[in-house]
Design an enzyme around this catalytic site. Structure first.
Site, PDB file in Angstrom:
ATOM      1  NE  ARG A 114      -2.185   0.473   3.562  1.00 17.51           N
ATOM      2  CZ  ARG A 114      -2.448   0.925   4.996  1.00 17.51           C
ATOM      3  NH1 ARG A 114      -3.492   1.876   4.963  1.00 17.51           N
ATOM      4  NH2 ARG A 114      -1.947   0.632   5.726  1.00 17.51           N
TER       5      ARG A 114
ATOM      6  CG  ASN B  31      -3.871  -2.971   3.266  1.00 14.71           C
ATOM      7  OD1 ASN B  31      -3.238  -3.071   2.095  1.00 14.71           O
ATOM      8  ND2 ASN B  31      -3.228  -2.607   4.333  1.00 14.71           N
TER       9      ASN B  31
END
Length: 91
Positions: free
Chosen positions: A20, A38
């Site tokens: 991420r 996420n």
């Protein structure tokens, strides 16, 4: 300049490996706007907008990810560009 907006789900070993944060860094370097987060199932969701060549470069990066990731699938859907995002954020 042709603009594109995409929605992406990246599967594989992509959580707990800085995917991420690395995606946000890559998007910012490329000048792409949008977000990354996420998901509860272990995948990563991305929505990104930019010039067509910027989006292509981001998708190429997403297929590899950071060194510790193991990407098994990148599912991409085209969206209508909105021009609403001013930066790229990690949620």
């Amino acid at each position: 300049m042709a603009m594109r907006r995409i929605h992406v789900i990246v599967s594989g070993r992509v959580q707990g490996v800085s995917y991420r944060a690395a995606t946000a860094d890559a998007a910012r370097r490329l000048g792409v706007c949008g977000w990354v987060q996420n998901l509860a199932d272990g995948s990563v969701e991305i929505e990104a907008e930019g010039a067509a060549e910027q989006i292509v470069a981001l998708l190429e990066w997403c297929e590899r990810g950071p060194p510790s990731a193991c990407v098994t699938r990148v599912q991409t859907d085209e969206l209508a560009p909105t021009g609403g995002d001013q930066s790229f954020v990690s949620r």
